[in-house]
Design a protein around this motif. Structure first.
Motif, mmCIF file in Angstrom:
data_model
loop_
_atom_site.group_PDB
_atom_site.id
_atom_site.type_symbol
_atom_site.label_atom_id
_atom_site.label_comp_id
_atom_site.label_asym_id
_atom_site.label_seq_id
_atom_site.Cartn_x
_atom_site.Cartn_y
_atom_site.Cartn_z
ATOM 1 N N ARG A 133 0.841 -1.186 0.000
ATOM 2 C CA ARG A 133 0.000 0.000 0.000
ATOM 3 C C ARG A 133 0.885 1.248 0.000
ATOM 4 O O ARG A 133 2.064 1.175 0.383
ATOM 5 C CB ARG A 133 -0.902 0.019 1.230
ATOM 6 C CG ARG A 133 -1.920 -1.108 1.280
ATOM 7 C CD ARG A 133 -2.780 -1.013 2.526
ATOM 8 N NE ARG A 133 -2.008 -1.255 3.740
ATOM 9 C CZ ARG A 133 -2.409 -0.929 4.965
ATOM 10 N NH1 ARG A 133 -3.570 -0.322 5.143
ATOM 11 N NH2 ARG A 133 -1.648 -1.188 6.004
ATOM 12 N N CYS A 135 0.888 3.584 2.052
ATOM 13 C CA CYS A 135 1.285 3.959 3.413
ATOM 14 C C CYS A 135 2.370 3.050 3.994
ATOM 15 O O CYS A 135 2.987 3.398 5.008
ATOM 16 C CB CYS A 135 0.073 3.959 4.340
ATOM 17 S SG CYS A 135 -0.797 2.370 4.438
ATOM 18 N N ASP A 136 2.622 1.904 3.383
ATOM 19 C CA ASP A 136 3.573 0.956 3.964
ATOM 20 C C ASP A 136 4.985 1.532 4.033
ATOM 21 O O ASP A 136 5.680 1.386 5.044
ATOM 22 C CB ASP A 136 3.601 -0.350 3.157
ATOM 23 C CG ASP A 136 2.325 -1.164 3.287
ATOM 24 O OD1 ASP A 136 1.569 -0.924 4.244
ATOM 25 O OD2 ASP A 136 2.084 -2.022 2.418
ATOM 26 N N TRP A 273 -4.455 12.462 8.107
ATOM 27 C CA TRP A 273 -4.100 11.795 6.849
ATOM 28 C C TRP A 273 -3.636 12.823 5.818
ATOM 29 O O TRP A 273 -4.145 13.948 5.774
ATOM 30 C CB TRP A 273 -5.316 11.063 6.281
ATOM 31 C CG TRP A 273 -5.669 9.795 6.965
ATOM 32 C CD1 TRP A 273 -5.226 9.344 8.175
ATOM 33 C CD2 TRP A 273 -6.565 8.804 6.469
ATOM 34 N NE1 TRP A 273 -5.802 8.135 8.470
ATOM 35 C CE2 TRP A 273 -6.623 7.779 7.438
ATOM 36 C CE3 TRP A 273 -7.334 8.681 5.323
ATOM 37 C CZ2 TRP A 273 -7.418 6.640 7.289
ATOM 38 C CZ3 TRP A 273 -8.123 7.551 5.164
ATOM 39 C CH2 TRP A 273 -8.161 6.534 6.131
ATOM 40 N N VAL A 277 -5.442 10.181 -0.143
ATOM 41 C CA VAL A 277 -5.315 8.783 0.292
ATOM 42 C C VAL A 277 -6.244 7.899 -0.538
ATOM 43 O O VAL A 277 -7.409 8.233 -0.770
ATOM 44 C CB VAL A 277 -5.647 8.653 1.790
ATOM 45 C CG1 VAL A 277 -5.773 7.193 2.195
ATOM 46 C CG2 VAL A 277 -4.572 9.334 2.628
ATOM 47 N N ASP A 278 -5.732 6.768 -0.975
ATOM 48 C CA ASP A 278 -6.516 5.808 -1.754
ATOM 49 C C ASP A 278 -7.628 5.243 -0.860
ATOM 50 O O ASP A 278 -7.324 4.608 0.177
ATOM 51 C CB ASP A 278 -5.599 4.679 -2.241
ATOM 52 C CG ASP A 278 -6.284 3.745 -3.237
ATOM 53 O OD1 ASP A 278 -7.498 3.516 -3.109
ATOM 54 O OD2 ASP A 278 -5.568 3.220 -4.122
ATOM 55 N N GLU A 281 -7.147 1.484 -0.033
ATOM 56 C CA GLU A 281 -6.010 1.056 0.790
ATOM 57 C C GLU A 281 -6.061 1.608 2.211
ATOM 58 O O GLU A 281 -5.571 0.971 3.158
ATOM 59 C CB GLU A 281 -4.702 1.498 0.136
ATOM 60 C CG GLU A 281 -4.417 0.831 -1.188
ATOM 61 C CD GLU A 281 -3.041 1.161 -1.736
ATOM 62 O OE1 GLU A 281 -2.581 0.458 -2.652
ATOM 63 O OE2 GLU A 281 -2.411 2.117 -1.232
ATOM 64 N N GLY A 282 -6.600 2.816 2.393
ATOM 65 C CA GLY A 282 -6.562 3.446 3.710
ATOM 66 C C GLY A 282 -5.184 4.003 4.033
ATOM 67 O O GLY A 282 -4.316 4.111 3.161
ATOM 68 N N TRP A 283 -4.985 4.343 5.314
ATOM 69 C CA TRP A 283 -3.738 4.975 5.729
ATOM 70 C C TRP A 283 -3.418 4.594 7.174
ATOM 71 O O TRP A 283 -4.320 4.200 7.928
ATOM 72 C CB TRP A 283 -3.831 6.495 5.608
ATOM 73 C CG TRP A 283 -2.491 7.168 5.620
ATOM 74 C CD1 TRP A 283 -1.923 7.840 6.651
ATOM 75 C CD2 TRP A 283 -1.563 7.236 4.533
ATOM 76 N NE1 TRP A 283 -0.689 8.316 6.295
ATOM 77 C CE2 TRP A 283 -0.437 7.962 4.995
ATOM 78 C CE3 TRP A 283 -1.568 6.758 3.225
ATOM 79 C CZ2 TRP A 283 0.679 8.213 4.185
ATOM 80 C CZ3 TRP A 283 -0.466 7.009 2.428
ATOM 81 C CH2 TRP A 283 0.640 7.726 2.900
#
Length: 287
Positions: A133, A135-136, A273, A277-278, A281-283
């Protein structure tokens, strides 16, 4: 223990913390047991201080799920992934609407999920087996499709459907009861900001060393000082503070790290956030 004096965070806070808001930090396990419980830290934010009131432990998923029905207002930071990588989802032909994807994912047996993920990885080059993702990378988190070491794919499979069933509000992903909010947190992100990559925990009893205990002492002290970019100061009574240090598994301390992350979010527009943000996928909080 005397509370540290308030001091402004860099750039100032964007809004006061909502009055009466209870905060929760959750160190999650997809298979909780007497040996490895789901650990929840409960507290509140007061200015730049995060007051930790108590710890709760759940040895069964159903007991943790029941806690989600407790009336608010509360906001929780939970150490489990709330989404899958868009690249993975589109490659597998799964739904690209978050709610539909979670229904599809929850309905699959874990053996089926493992086979699909293994097939996906087998077709990719060495060094890029897993999809990530967005955010990873900023969070330094494991890919949410990983099924071993740590099995975060099973954490998603166990945790998110229960959040949905309880009607919790999952900001940016799914609207629910706004008085019971859950956001994805990652304690490793804050721990690394405060003590680097020094190891402070282990589930292996043979690895419960004095060096790791000293690392936990340092980490607690740094939290109490309000060190790091979050600039929030941890306040805990002596007995609870000792428990954070004595828990060599790190579960109690990880729950508190999640608590500090969610405490940071309550004064930030859009829970902190970044833009764009997708929604599939979230954050991860503070990434």
């Amino acid at each position: 223990m005397a509370a540290p004096a308030d001091r402004p965070a860099p750039g100032g806070t964007d809004a006061p913390a909502p009055p009466g808001l209870s905060l929760r930090g959750v160190d999650f396990s997809s298979r909780p047991s007497r040996r490895k419980a789901i650990t929840m830290a409960i507290g509140q934010r007061c200015g730049t201080r995060v007051l930790v009131d108590r710890l709760r432990r759940f040895h069964h998923l159903d007991d943790w799920a029941a806690s989600l029905d407790e009336p608010g207002p509360w906001r929780a930071g939970m150490d489990l992934p709330f989404g899958l990588p868009r690249e993975l989802v589109t490659t597998l032909g799964w739904p690209t609407d978050w709610s539909a994807l979670m229904r599809h994912y929850a309905a699959l047996d874990r053996a089926v999920i493992r086979d699909r993920f293994k097939t996906f990885c087998a077709a990719r080059p060495v060094g890029g087996k897993f999809a990530h993702r967005a955010c990873d990378g900023p969070a330094g988190a494991s890919p949410s499709m990983k099924w071993v070491n740590p099995p975060v794919a099973w954490m998603l499979h166990a945790g998110v459907p229960r959040l949905i069933a309880a009607g919790c509000d999952l900001p940016g992903l799914r609207a629910g009861d706004g008085r019971r909010q859950a956001l994805e947190a990652y304690p490793g992100l804050l721990a690394r900001e405060l003590i680097g990559r020094t190891s402070y925990k282990s589930d292996d009893r043979q690895a419960w060393t004095e060096a790791r205990r000293q690392a936990r002492i340092t980490l607690v002290k740094r939290l109490e000082q309000g060190a790091g970019r979050l600039a929030l100061q941890l306040v805990a009574e002596p007995a609870l503070r000792a428990e954070l240090i004595d828990d060599a598994s790190g579960d109690a301390l990880d729950a508190v790290l999640c608590l500090v992350q969610v405490a940071w979010s309550v004064t930030r527009p859009g829970h902190g956030w970044p833009a764009g943000v997708d929604p599939l996928e979230g954050w991860i909080l503070t990434a």
